[in-house]
Structures are given as C-alpha cells and as structure tokens.
Scaffold this motif. Structure first.
Motif, PDB file in Angstrom:
ATOM      1  N   PRO A   1       0.781  -1.244   0.000  1.00  0.00           N
ATOM      2  CA  PRO A   1       0.000   0.000   0.000  1.00  0.00           C
ATOM      3  C   PRO A   1       0.812   1.294   0.000  1.00  0.00           C
ATOM      4  CG  PRO A   1      -0.129  -1.075   2.138  1.00  0.00           C
ATOM      5  CD  PRO A   1       0.558  -2.027   1.209  1.00  0.00           C
ATOM      6  N   PHE A   2       2.089   1.252   0.368  1.00  0.00           N
ATOM      7  CA  PHE A   2       2.873   2.486   0.435  1.00  0.00           C
ATOM      8  C   PHE A   2       3.862   2.630  -0.710  1.00  0.00           C
ATOM      9  CE2 PHE A   2       1.856   1.203   4.858  1.00  0.00           C
ATOM     10  CZ  PHE A   2       0.876   2.156   5.071  1.00  0.00           C
ATOM     11  N   SER A   3       3.842   1.675  -1.650  1.00  0.00           N
ATOM     12  CA  SER A   3       4.765   1.780  -2.793  1.00  0.00           C
ATOM     13  C   SER A   3       4.029   1.368  -4.060  1.00  0.00           C
ATOM     14  CB  SER A   3       6.018   0.926  -2.542  1.00  0.00           C
ATOM     15  OG  SER A   3       5.660  -0.407  -2.270  1.00  0.00           O
ATOM     16  N   GLY A   4       4.246   0.164  -4.560  1.00  0.00           N
ATOM     17  CA  GLY A   4       3.611  -0.292  -5.797  1.00  0.00           C
ATOM     18  C   GLY A   4       2.243  -0.869  -5.536  1.00  0.00           C
ATOM     19  N   ILE A   5       1.323  -0.024  -5.113  1.00  0.00           N
ATOM     20  CA  ILE A   5      -0.006  -0.464  -4.662  1.00  0.00           C
ATOM     21  C   ILE A   5      -0.776  -1.251  -5.731  1.00  0.00           C
ATOM     22  CG2 ILE A   5      -1.135   1.690  -5.320  1.00  0.00           C
ATOM     23  CD1 ILE A   5      -2.836   1.403  -2.758  1.00  0.00           C
ATOM     24  N   MET A   6      -1.429  -2.305  -5.261  1.00  0.00           N
ATOM     25  CA  MET A   6      -2.335  -3.089  -6.102  1.00  0.00           C
ATOM     26  C   MET A   6      -3.503  -3.482  -5.206  1.00  0.00           C
ATOM     27  SD  MET A   6      -1.606  -6.408  -8.435  1.00  0.00           S
ATOM     28  CE  MET A   6      -2.947  -7.199  -9.305  1.00  0.00           C
ATOM     29  N   ILE A   7      -4.716  -3.181  -5.623  1.00  0.00           N
ATOM     30  CA  ILE A   7      -5.901  -3.446  -4.814  1.00  0.00           C
ATOM     31  C   ILE A   7      -6.617  -4.689  -5.328  1.00  0.00           C
ATOM     32  CG2 ILE A   7      -8.162  -2.545  -4.109  1.00  0.00           C
ATOM     33  CD1 ILE A   7      -6.876   0.287  -4.375  1.00  0.00           C
ATOM     34  N   LEU A   8      -6.915  -5.598  -4.404  1.00  0.00           N
ATOM     35  CA  LEU A   8      -7.685  -6.793  -4.730  1.00  0.00           C
ATOM     36  C   LEU A   8      -9.046  -6.632  -4.059  1.00  0.00           C
ATOM     37  CD1 LEU A   8      -4.886  -9.434  -4.002  1.00  0.00           C
ATOM     38  CD2 LEU A   8      -5.376  -8.239  -6.148  1.00  0.00           C
ATOM     39  N   ASN A   9     -10.065  -6.306  -4.873  1.00  0.00           N
ATOM     40  CA  ASN A   9     -11.392  -6.023  -4.324  1.00  0.00           C
ATOM     41  C   ASN A   9     -12.161  -7.311  -4.021  1.00  0.00           C
ATOM     42  OD1 ASN A   9     -12.414  -6.933  -6.767  1.00  0.00           O
ATOM     43  ND2 ASN A   9     -12.553  -4.886  -7.620  1.00  0.00           N
ATOM     44  N   LYS A  10     -13.405  -7.152  -3.543  1.00  0.00           N
ATOM     45  CA  LYS A  10     -14.209  -8.307  -3.125  1.00  0.00           C
ATOM     46  C   LYS A  10     -14.389  -9.340  -4.233  1.00  0.00           C
ATOM     47  CE  LYS A  10     -17.008  -6.675   0.732  1.00  0.00           C
ATOM     48  NZ  LYS A  10     -16.348  -7.345   1.798  1.00  0.00           N
ATOM     49  N   SER A  11     -14.618  -8.896  -5.462  1.00  0.00           N
ATOM     50  CA  SER A  11     -14.843  -9.866  -6.544  1.00  0.00           C
ATOM     51  C   SER A  11     -13.581 -10.677  -6.821  1.00  0.00           C
ATOM     52  CB  SER A  11     -15.369  -9.186  -7.812  1.00  0.00           C
ATOM     53  OG  SER A  11     -14.451  -8.241  -8.283  1.00  0.00           O
ATOM     54  N   VAL A  12     -12.419 -10.041  -6.754  1.00  0.00           N
ATOM     55  CA  VAL A  12     -11.144 -10.751  -6.945  1.00  0.00           C
ATOM     56  C   VAL A  12     -10.937 -11.734  -5.793  1.00  0.00           C
ATOM     57  CG1 VAL A  12      -8.629 -10.480  -7.007  1.00  0.00           C
ATOM     58  CG2 VAL A  12     -10.088  -8.875  -8.253  1.00  0.00           C
ATOM     59  N   LEU A  13     -11.256 -11.295  -4.578  1.00  0.00           N
ATOM     60  CA  LEU A  13     -11.087 -12.163  -3.403  1.00  0.00           C
ATOM     61  C   LEU A  13     -12.039 -13.362  -3.457  1.00  0.00           C
ATOM     62  CD1 LEU A  13     -10.626  -9.528  -0.565  1.00  0.00           C
ATOM     63  CD2 LEU A  13      -8.871 -10.856  -1.753  1.00  0.00           C
ATOM     64  N   GLU A  14     -13.244 -13.157  -3.998  1.00  0.00           N
ATOM     65  CA  GLU A  14     -14.192 -14.266  -4.128  1.00  0.00           C
ATOM     66  C   GLU A  14     -13.648 -15.331  -5.074  1.00  0.00           C
ATOM     67  OE1 GLU A  14     -17.904 -12.455  -5.281  1.00  0.00           O
ATOM     68  OE2 GLU A  14     -18.148 -11.504  -3.307  1.00  0.00           O
ATOM     69  N   VAL A  15     -13.067 -14.903  -6.191  1.00  0.00           N
ATOM     70  CA  VAL A  15     -12.476 -15.847  -7.148  1.00  0.00           C
ATOM     71  C   VAL A  15     -11.296 -16.565  -6.495  1.00  0.00           C
ATOM     72  CG1 VAL A  15     -11.208 -16.043  -9.331  1.00  0.00           C
ATOM     73  CG2 VAL A  15     -13.237 -14.589  -9.194  1.00  0.00           C
ATOM     74  N   ALA A  16     -10.447 -15.812  -5.809  1.00  0.00           N
ATOM     75  CA  ALA A  16      -9.276 -16.408  -5.145  1.00  0.00           C
ATOM     76  C   ALA A  16      -9.716 -17.400  -4.072  1.00  0.00           C
ATOM     77  CB  ALA A  16      -8.394 -15.317  -4.538  1.00  0.00           C
ATOM     78  N   GLU A  17     -10.774 -17.078  -3.327  1.00  0.00           N
ATOM     79  CA  GLU A  17     -11.282 -17.981  -2.287  1.00  0.00           C
ATOM     80  C   GLU A  17     -11.817 -19.270  -2.908  1.00  0.00           C
ATOM     81  OE1 GLU A  17     -12.562 -19.337   1.609  1.00  0.00           O
ATOM     82  OE2 GLU A  17     -10.886 -18.224   0.772  1.00  0.00           O
ATOM     83  N   LYS A  18     -12.509 -19.175  -4.054  1.00  0.00           N
ATOM     84  CA  LYS A  18     -12.992 -20.375  -4.742  1.00  0.00           C
ATOM     85  C   LYS A  18     -11.817 -21.239  -5.187  1.00  0.00           C
ATOM     86  CE  LYS A  18     -17.349 -18.465  -6.394  1.00  0.00           C
ATOM     87  NZ  LYS A  18     -18.015 -17.824  -7.495  1.00  0.00           N
ATOM     88  N   ARG A  19     -10.773 -20.589  -5.696  1.00  0.00           N
ATOM     89  CA  ARG A  19      -9.569 -21.327  -6.120  1.00  0.00           C
ATOM     90  C   ARG A  19      -8.880 -21.978  -4.925  1.00  0.00           C
ATOM     91  NH1 ARG A  19      -7.294 -20.735 -11.094  1.00  0.00           N
ATOM     92  NH2 ARG A  19      -5.196 -20.762 -10.241  1.00  0.00           N
ATOM     93  N   ARG A  20      -8.852 -21.263  -3.788  1.00  0.00           N
ATOM     94  CA  ARG A  20      -8.223 -21.795  -2.576  1.00  0.00           C
ATOM     95  C   ARG A  20      -8.971 -23.046  -2.116  1.00  0.00           C
ATOM     96  NH1 ARG A  20      -8.761 -22.182   2.720  1.00  0.00           N
ATOM     97  NH2 ARG A  20     -10.790 -21.200   2.732  1.00  0.00           N
ATOM     98  N   LYS A  21     -10.305 -22.954  -2.106  1.00  0.00           N
ATOM     99  CA  LYS A  21     -11.111 -24.093  -1.670  1.00  0.00           C
ATOM    100  C   LYS A  21     -10.962 -25.269  -2.636  1.00  0.00           C
ATOM    101  CE  LYS A  21     -14.575 -21.709   1.076  1.00  0.00           C
ATOM    102  NZ  LYS A  21     -15.941 -21.198   1.128  1.00  0.00           N
ATOM    103  N   ALA A  22     -10.936 -24.984  -3.937  1.00  0.00           N
ATOM    104  CA  ALA A  22     -10.792 -26.044  -4.934  1.00  0.00           C
ATOM    105  C   ALA A  22      -9.435 -26.728  -4.797  1.00  0.00           C
ATOM    106  CB  ALA A  22     -10.958 -25.475  -6.345  1.00  0.00           C
ATOM    107  N   ALA A  23      -8.392 -25.954  -4.536  1.00  0.00           N
ATOM    108  CA  ALA A  23      -7.047 -26.517  -4.381  1.00  0.00           C
ATOM    109  C   ALA A  23      -6.949 -27.362  -3.124  1.00  0.00           C
ATOM    110  CB  ALA A  23      -6.009 -25.398  -4.331  1.00  0.00           C
TER     111      ALA A  23
END
Length: 187
Positions: free
Chosen positions: A150-172
């Motif tokens: 957040p204080f340098s090369g910021i990249m935001i992962l919003n709720k929709s991105v987190l939902e996809v990542a959570e589905k991938r985490r559960k599938a893995a």
C-alpha cells in the motif's frame, strides 16, 4: 527498536535485526514484484493473470498487533532473537487500513523493503497469500479488500477478486481420493 518480529505459520516468531534479516532469506517475491510493476504499467489481462498466479503461491508479510497477554518469557526470547512458539489459543490481530469511505483493507507486503520505516507495524506475520484470502473472506464485514504494497507499488484486490481467489483456494484444498483394487495398484 529497529527490529521487526515475524510470525510464521506454525505460530513461530523470529526477531529480525538489520544484519541477516531472516524474513528476506525466507521470502523471495522478486518475480511477483516485477509482475505487479508490469501490470501497473500495461494493465493487460495477461499481466494480471501472471500476478495472480504468482501471488497464489507466495508468502507475504501481514502487519499485526502482538498479543496483549504475551507471556513475559516468550517476549524475552523474542527480543533475544530466538524462535518462539505461541500457545494454540493465542489470538493475533492483523492491522487494517481505514479507507476514506470508512471501509477497511488488509495490507500485505511482498517484502520487508516495501514497508516504509515510518510505517513499521509492531509485528509482521509471514503467511501464505491464500491464508490472507481466507482471513479476508471469513471477515467480509471487517475487510473490504486486500491492498498489496500500500505504500509503494499499490495493487488493490477487491471483493470480486477475493471471491475468485477464495474459490480457487477451496478447490485446491479438496483432495481427490481414487479407490483402486490391489490388482490395479500392482499394474
């Protein structure tokens, strides 16, 4: 003062001084940082996919507050730079950033260098990125998004991105079991 504490998975804390910083030896996210830089400059879908693929396999740093009821002996060992195991019931609270909208974001860092000296948290946990996704997904009322560096090369992962990542985490995490007869196994 200039030391940072790092909580690693398995409830282990290490004191890291200026020389031989143990976090830097264990966490190498240079490829991830380069991929984030590429995505920030070109905004291409392929660059984003590369960032997420690298992120899913990464260990990141999460600012946290040390437990209030920490045993003085454990604190002493931590200050001496010895590995420390917390009791299982120990609760570690991540530091959150409050946005202008009032929503909160979970900050994560790809390396110790991404944390500015004037913003050093009391403690830093080293944990798998997918653990951060799980933590954010389990607390949607408290965490609106994850903010990378957040204080340098910021990249935001919003709720929709987190939902996809959570589905991938559960599938893995789903282990597929295949039943075989003794004869099939021997072939």
């Amino acid at each position: 003062e200039g030391n940072r504490r790092i909580l690693e998975r398995g409830q282990r804390i290490e004191q890291c001084g200026k020389e031989g910083n143990m976090a830097e030896q264990k966490i190498d996210n240079k490829a991830l940082e380069e991929a984030i830089d590429t995505f920030r400059s070109d905004k291409e879908r392929d660059s984003y996919v590369k960032v997420m693929e690298l992120m899913e396999k990464s260990t990141v740093l999460v600012p946290a507050m040390p437990p209030a009821d920490l045993d003085p002996e454990l604190m002493k060992q931590m200050k001496e730079g010895k590995p420390v195991r917390f009791p299982k019931e120990t609760k570690i609270v991540p530091c959150l950033l409050r946005k202008e909208t009032g929503e909160q974001a979970l900050p994560i860092f790809t390396s110790p260098e991404q944390i500015p000296a004037d913003k050093k948290p009391p403690m830093v946990m080293a944990m798998p990125f997918m653990g951060c996704v799980s933590m954010a997904s389990a607390n949607p009322d408290k965490v609106a998004e994850i903010v990378v560096n957040p204080f340098s090369g910021i990249m935001i992962l919003n709720k929709s991105v987190l939902e996809v990542a959570e589905k991938r985490r559960k599938a893995a995490g789903q282990i597929k079991t295949v039943q075989m007869t003794k004869e099939q196994f021997q072939d």
